[in-house]
Design an enzyme around this catalytic site. Sequence first.
Site, PDB file in Angstrom:
ATOM      1  N   TYR A   9      -9.032  -8.864   4.229  1.00 15.14           N
ATOM      2  CA  TYR A   9      -9.917  -8.163   3.290  1.00 15.14           C
ATOM      3  C   TYR A   9     -10.952  -9.155   2.747  1.00 15.14           C
ATOM      4  O   TYR A   9     -11.079 -10.267   3.263  1.00 15.14           O
ATOM      5  CB  TYR A   9      -9.085  -7.483   2.207  1.00 15.14           C
ATOM      6  CG  TYR A   9      -8.155  -6.442   2.779  1.00 15.14           C
ATOM      7  CD1 TYR A   9      -8.659  -5.289   3.362  1.00 15.14           C
ATOM      8  CD2 TYR A   9      -6.775  -6.642   2.804  1.00 15.14           C
ATOM      9  CE1 TYR A   9      -7.823  -4.346   3.943  1.00 15.14           C
ATOM     10  CE2 TYR A   9      -5.926  -5.707   3.384  1.00 15.14           C
ATOM     11  CZ  TYR A   9      -6.462  -4.558   3.946  1.00 15.14           C
ATOM     12  OH  TYR A   9      -5.632  -3.629   4.527  1.00 15.14           O
TER      13      TYR A   9
ATOM     14  N   THR B 159       0.848  -1.191   0.000  1.00 12.98           N
ATOM     15  CA  THR B 159       0.000   0.000   0.000  1.00 12.98           C
ATOM     16  C   THR B 159       0.882   1.239   0.000  1.00 12.98           C
ATOM     17  O   THR B 159       1.834   1.336   0.776  1.00 12.98           O
ATOM     18  CB  THR B 159      -0.901   0.000   1.246  1.00 12.98           C
ATOM     19  OG1 THR B 159      -1.683  -1.188   1.241  1.00 12.98           O
ATOM     20  CG2 THR B 159      -1.806   1.219   1.259  1.00 12.98           C
TER      21      THR B 159
ATOM     22  N   ALA C 247      -2.410  -2.956  -3.906  1.00 16.78           N
ATOM     23  CA  ALA C 247      -3.757  -3.496  -4.052  1.00 16.78           C
ATOM     24  C   ALA C 247      -4.618  -2.554  -4.897  1.00 16.78           C
ATOM     25  O   ALA C 247      -4.700  -1.352  -4.618  1.00 16.78           O
ATOM     26  CB  ALA C 247      -4.387  -3.686  -2.675  1.00 16.78           C
TER      27      ALA C 247
ATOM     28  N   GLN D  33      -2.291  -6.512  -8.271  1.00 18.72           N
ATOM     29  CA  GLN D  33      -2.951  -7.202  -7.162  1.00 18.72           C
ATOM     30  C   GLN D  33      -4.411  -6.768  -7.095  1.00 18.72           C
ATOM     31  O   GLN D  33      -4.722  -5.584  -6.923  1.00 18.72           O
ATOM     32  CB  GLN D  33      -2.267  -6.915  -5.828  1.00 18.72           C
ATOM     33  CG  GLN D  33      -2.800  -7.824  -4.723  1.00 18.72           C
ATOM     34  CD  GLN D  33      -2.264  -7.496  -3.356  1.00 18.72           C
ATOM     35  OE1 GLN D  33      -2.375  -6.358  -2.907  1.00 18.72           O
ATOM     36  NE2 GLN D  33      -1.710  -8.478  -2.668  1.00 18.72           N
TER      37      GLN D  33
ATOM     38  N   HIS E 265      -4.647 -10.759   4.841  1.00 13.11           N
ATOM     39  CA  HIS E 265      -4.731  -9.574   5.685  1.00 13.11           C
ATOM     40  C   HIS E 265      -6.154  -9.123   6.008  1.00 13.11           C
ATOM     41  O   HIS E 265      -6.393  -7.949   6.292  1.00 13.11           O
ATOM     42  CB  HIS E 265      -3.939  -8.416   5.051  1.00 13.11           C
ATOM     43  CG  HIS E 265      -2.517  -8.746   4.770  1.00 13.11           C
ATOM     44  ND1 HIS E 265      -1.660  -7.901   4.095  1.00 13.11           N
ATOM     45  CD2 HIS E 265      -1.776  -9.858   5.045  1.00 13.11           C
ATOM     46  CE1 HIS E 265      -0.475  -8.474   3.981  1.00 13.11           C
ATOM     47  NE2 HIS E 265      -0.529  -9.669   4.555  1.00 13.11           N
TER      48      HIS E 265
ATOM     49  N   GLY F  17      -5.918 -12.339  -1.125  1.00 16.87           N
ATOM     50  CA  GLY F  17      -6.704 -13.138  -0.195  1.00 16.87           C
ATOM     51  C   GLY F  17      -6.174 -13.077   1.220  1.00 16.87           C
ATOM     52  O   GLY F  17      -6.568 -13.881   2.064  1.00 16.87           O
TER      53      GLY F  17
END
Length: 359
Positions: free
Chosen positions: A167, A26, A59, A101, A165, A163
């Site tokens: 989320y 991020t 992401a 991602q 952390h 898929g």
Amino acid sequence: MTFLSDPLPLRHGRALPNRLVLAPMTNQQSHPDGTLSEDELAWLIARADGGFGLLQTAAAYVHPAGQVWPGQLGISSDAHLPGLERLAVAIAAAGGRSSVQLHHGGVRAEKNLSGQDVVGPWDDAQTGVRAMTTTEVQQAVEDFAAAAARAEQAGIDGIEVHGGHGYLVGQFLDASNNLRDDGYGSDPVGRSRFVKEVVAAIRERTGPDFHVGLRLSVERYGLVLEDMVALVGELMASGTIDILDLSLWDVDKLPAHALEGSRTLLEHFVDVPRHGTVLGVAGQITSAEDVQQVLDRGADLAYIGKAAIADHAFAHQAMTDPSYRAPSFPVTREHLRAEKLSEQFITYFASNWPQLVDG
């Protein structure tokens, strides 16, 4: 013996030129509409020039309702294509492989960014999160597939489904909270259905020259380690994914609450039959020796995060000097600017990890 500079063929798509991957991180560098910025492009090109074989973007949201951060990259609209096309060309010119991602924040999305309802696998009255209908779950599968097709259209080499952390994809795997009774929750088969449908839909919508990756966490976030080992085995046997990226926090970490001397998290997964899927790992890999050790322990790829922030040429350095170690944190803001981090990225990094930035 596998070496850092060894090429790695994939089941689908072009072979990776070496075993070093820029981990998805991020950074809040993209434009407010999710289009790629010059800052984001410069960050990624510097790491491609620095020798990384596979370059992962931060992401990228597959639907506006899944946006979590300001300045987040998007891949939910054809308006995002021109920037992704530029990225594909630039990384290819540097000799690397590109991957976007794919991400949806689910219950962790921010309504004030998208203006849309926050939805996920379950209701949460305290935060105003609404449980997705079965139709909405199936539409989310389509959103991921459409985003992957968009990446392929842009000339990107592949994608990674986020898929990990906690989320949306990981939320469906959450044994503590995902109690859905529509076939998408309540037991290991139901909880794993969403991720399996996502990667299968992406494989169906993309061609044989496009690789499909998946990042998973394997503990925390309501995950059950035994269930994750079983899921990894099923996914590897299915042929739907080409790369599995395990986010381990630390490649030497023991499972939570495990006794000293127990098998590490990594050791739970390296012996799972791969059926042609390649295995990557991330977590505190900061030197050439660290990379060689994870390869020697059975991984195929090493995902480099903070060390790639500290040195855009970590990959080149590690492949040419077995004693190389990334610069130690904390580093100065001037150092980060020289490493092609934008002011937005530096601000985000310093606010989340103040101990890593000097000044």
